[in-house]
Motif scaffolding. Structure first.
Motif, PDB file in Angstrom:
ATOM      1  N   UNK A  24     -90.187  -2.871  -1.862  1.00 38.22           N
ATOM      2  CA  UNK A  24     -89.052  -1.985  -2.177  1.00 38.22           C
ATOM      3  C   UNK A  24     -89.326  -0.566  -1.682  1.00 38.22           C
ATOM      4  N   UNK A  25     -90.541  -0.072  -1.873  1.00 39.45           N
ATOM      5  CA  UNK A  25     -90.852   1.289  -1.449  1.00 39.45           C
ATOM      6  C   UNK A  25     -90.835   1.434   0.068  1.00 39.45           C
ATOM      7  N   UNK A  26     -90.937   0.314   0.787  1.00 40.47           N
ATOM      8  CA  UNK A  26     -90.811   0.337   2.251  1.00 40.47           C
ATOM      9  C   UNK A  26     -89.376   0.083   2.699  1.00 40.47           C
ATOM     10  N   UNK A  27     -88.465  -0.045   1.719  1.00 44.13           N
ATOM     11  CA  UNK A  27     -87.061  -0.246   2.055  1.00 44.13           C
ATOM     12  C   UNK A  27     -86.702  -1.677   2.394  1.00 44.13           C
ATOM     13  N   UNK A  28     -87.522  -2.628   1.938  1.00 42.46           N
ATOM     14  CA  UNK A  28     -87.261  -4.037   2.222  1.00 42.46           C
ATOM     15  C   UNK A  28     -86.983  -4.789   0.931  1.00 42.46           C
TER      16      UNK A  28
END
Length: 115
Positions: A24-28
């Protein structure tokens, strides 16, 4: 003894939580299988702690840990609802969920180590 089992289960759940948060923190979007396993492990740990607290012999820290982890679980339900919509969760909510879970875990750890 159940508190130790719960602690071990929460530790394993936390490993899955780290993987989920990293996605999530990588935008996935996080892997669904890990998300379900994380939730099932968390629920199992909560049930074990609930049994301990309902027996009436648990130290106050165990009850406090249960309370913190229940609030974290509510945040987890919210995150799961976002995941079901195939949307990436807000990073702030992920960090809040993780922070509450870590504080609850450490509170439980302090109770287990005090015995």
């Amino acid at each position: 003894m159940l508190t130790t089992y719960a602690l071990c289960i929460f530790a394993i759940a936390a490993l899955g939580g780290l993987v989920l948060a990293a996605h999530v923190l990588r935008g996935r979007l996080a892997p669904w299988a890990i998300s379900v396993l994380h939730a099932l492990l968390g629920a199992t740990g909560l049930i074990l702690l609930l049994f301990v607290v309902l027996q009436g012999s648990a130290p106050g820290r165990v009850a406090a840990a249960l309370g913190l982890l229940v609030v974290a679980a509510l945040g987890g339900f919210y995150l799961a609802s976002i995941h079901l919509q195939k949307r990436i969760a807000p990073k702030g909510v992920v960090l809040l969920h993780a922070g509450l879970a870590v504080v609850g875990f450490l509170t439980l750890l302090s109770a287990v180590l005090a015995v």
